[in-house]
Write a protein that holds these residues in place. Sequence first.
Motif, short mmCIF file in Angstrom:
data_model
loop_
_atom_site.label_atom_id
_atom_site.label_comp_id
_atom_site.label_asym_id
_atom_site.label_seq_id
_atom_site.Cartn_x
_atom_site.Cartn_y
_atom_site.Cartn_z
N GLU A 51 1.01 -1.24 -0.09
CA GLU A 51 0.08 0.03 0.02
C GLU A 51 0.88 1.22 -0.14
O GLU A 51 1.86 1.18 0.73
N ASN A 52 0.37 2.36 -0.57
CA ASN A 52 1.16 3.45 -0.68
C ASN A 52 0.68 4.47 0.38
O ASN A 52 1.27 5.31 0.75
N TYR A 53 -0.65 4.55 0.53
CA TYR A 53 -1.10 5.83 1.55
C TYR A 53 -1.48 4.91 2.86
O TYR A 53 -2.39 4.32 2.96
N LEU A 54 -0.95 5.59 3.78
CA LEU A 54 -1.09 5.17 5.42
C LEU A 54 -2.92 5.03 5.62
O LEU A 54 -3.26 3.83 5.91
N GLN A 55 -3.30 6.06 5.68
CA GLN A 55 -4.78 6.56 5.82
C GLN A 55 -5.80 5.08 5.19
O GLN A 55 -6.50 4.57 5.80
N LYS A 81 4.44 10.29 9.68
CA LYS A 81 3.72 9.22 9.56
C LYS A 81 4.44 7.95 10.16
O LYS A 81 3.83 6.95 10.08
N CYS A 82 5.48 8.13 10.69
CA CYS A 82 6.42 7.00 10.85
C CYS A 82 5.93 6.20 12.09
O CYS A 82 5.73 4.79 12.19
N ARG A 83 5.09 6.65 12.93
CA ARG A 83 4.43 6.02 14.18
C ARG A 83 3.26 4.85 13.46
O ARG A 83 3.58 4.04 13.88
N ASP A 84 2.60 5.79 12.90
CA ASP A 84 1.51 4.71 12.07
C ASP A 84 2.11 3.57 11.26
O ASP A 84 1.61 2.32 11.51
N ALA A 85 3.17 4.12 10.80
CA ALA A 85 4.00 3.28 9.85
C ALA A 85 4.46 1.83 10.47
O ALA A 85 4.09 0.71 10.08
N ALA A 86 5.20 2.18 11.68
CA ALA A 86 5.71 0.99 12.48
C ALA A 86 4.74 0.35 13.11
O ALA A 86 4.91 -0.74 13.25
N ARG A 87 3.38 0.78 13.39
CA ARG A 87 2.39 0.03 14.03
C ARG A 87 1.64 -1.05 13.14
O ARG A 87 1.18 -1.87 13.47
N HIS A 88 1.50 -0.46 12.04
CA HIS A 88 0.63 -1.08 10.94
C HIS A 88 1.00 -1.88 9.83
O HIS A 88 0.19 -2.38 9.04
N PHE A 89 2.45 -1.82 9.77
CA PHE A 89 2.84 -2.63 8.88
C PHE A 89 3.68 -3.62 9.23
O PHE A 89 4.45 -3.39 10.16
N LEU A 103 12.60 7.40 14.46
CA LEU A 103 11.31 7.49 14.53
C LEU A 103 10.49 6.39 14.29
O LEU A 103 9.50 5.89 15.06
N LEU A 104 10.78 5.37 13.49
CA LEU A 104 10.29 3.87 13.02
C LEU A 104 10.74 3.16 14.08
O LEU A 104 9.87 2.29 14.76
N ALA A 105 11.88 3.21 14.45
CA ALA A 105 12.44 2.26 15.63
C ALA A 105 11.71 2.40 16.89
O ALA A 105 11.26 1.67 17.68
N GLU A 106 11.46 3.92 17.21
CA GLU A 106 11.10 4.06 18.41
C GLU A 106 9.49 3.57 18.60
O GLU A 106 8.81 3.07 19.66
N ALA A 107 8.70 3.58 17.50
CA ALA A 107 7.37 3.47 17.23
C ALA A 107 6.89 1.99 17.35
O ALA A 107 5.88 1.55 17.74
N ARG A 108 8.15 1.06 16.91
CA ARG A 108 7.68 -0.24 16.84
C ARG A 108 7.87 -0.85 18.29
O ARG A 108 9.05 -0.66 18.99
N GLY A 109 6.80 -1.39 18.62
CA GLY A 109 6.97 -2.13 19.94
C GLY A 109 7.99 -3.17 20.12
O GLY A 109 8.01 -3.97 19.22
N VAL A 110 8.66 -3.16 21.44
CA VAL A 110 9.58 -4.16 21.59
C VAL A 110 9.02 -5.61 21.61
O VAL A 110 9.60 -6.72 21.66
N ASP A 111 7.61 -5.49 21.77
CA ASP A 111 6.83 -6.81 22.27
C ASP A 111 6.55 -7.56 20.81
O ASP A 111 6.02 -8.57 20.67
N ARG A 112 6.76 -7.03 19.65
CA ARG A 112 6.53 -7.29 18.30
C ARG A 112 8.05 -7.68 17.78
O ARG A 112 8.87 -7.46 17.92
N ALA A 113 7.51 -8.40 16.53
CA ALA A 113 8.57 -8.87 15.68
C ALA A 113 9.29 -7.46 14.93
O ALA A 113 8.66 -6.66 14.89
#
Length: 226
Positions: A51-55, A81-89, A103-113
């Motif tokens: 997908e190209n567009y986050l929303q 948009k990095c926060r949403d990108a790291a959470r939804h992809f 920004l991506l690294a911080e938003a990606r939860g440590v509990d996830r892959a």
Amino acid sequence: MTDMEGHWRQINERIAAAAMGRTVDLVAVSKLQSAEAIRALAACGQRAFGENYLQEAVLKQMALTDLDLEWHLIGPLQSNKCRDAARHFDWVQSINRARLVPLLAEARGVDRAPLNVLIQVNISAEASKSGCAPDGIEALAALVEAHPTLRLRGLMAIPSPAPDDQKRTSEFASMRTLFDALRTRHRQIDTLSMGMSDDYPLAIEQGATMVRIGSALFGARGLTTP
Ligand SMILES: *Cc1c(COP(=O)(O)O)cnc(C)c1O
């Protein structure tokens, strides 16, 4: 068999023929396609969607939570948009500058892959293309590897629009050279994402391990029914 299933089978056959025994992954590019179209393709056996567009992507993901799909962000990424990108992809293929990485690294939860990331390279040296310059790849790769919530998987490119086959082939070949060079320093990388509807067999011949195909699979974009 629906048209889409026919296209999907045919594309998989062409991929296999060009790959000559290698594994090449197909990402179905579903931007501006409906959740129903994605569901229909998933029923054929397709699992990775781009997908190209986050929303837009998040809305469709919410309608498809019952399916086990792998989501790739392939569009340009803004820092807000990095926060949403790291959470939804599961994958972000469009990392092109250092600012995005923490920004991506911080938003990606440590509990996830870890979030799989590709560095997007500007291979046609056009100012309009959003990719990092070839001589910036190593610094970005080192930065990604410094973050345990990210996993560097390789490189992505979008070649120049409608060039002759020869120009395109040489751009794909340049990407392969950059990929091989990066792999000598980062042994774990395994993904070279290049090739779209018009040129994927060519990209595979030049070493692509992942192709991103939209219109050849779904038909024209923006239709409400597949
Ligand atoms: C839209 C898009 C594709 C798919 O393009 P098609 O020509 O429809 O196959 C692939 N990669 C990126 C980055 C795209 O934006």
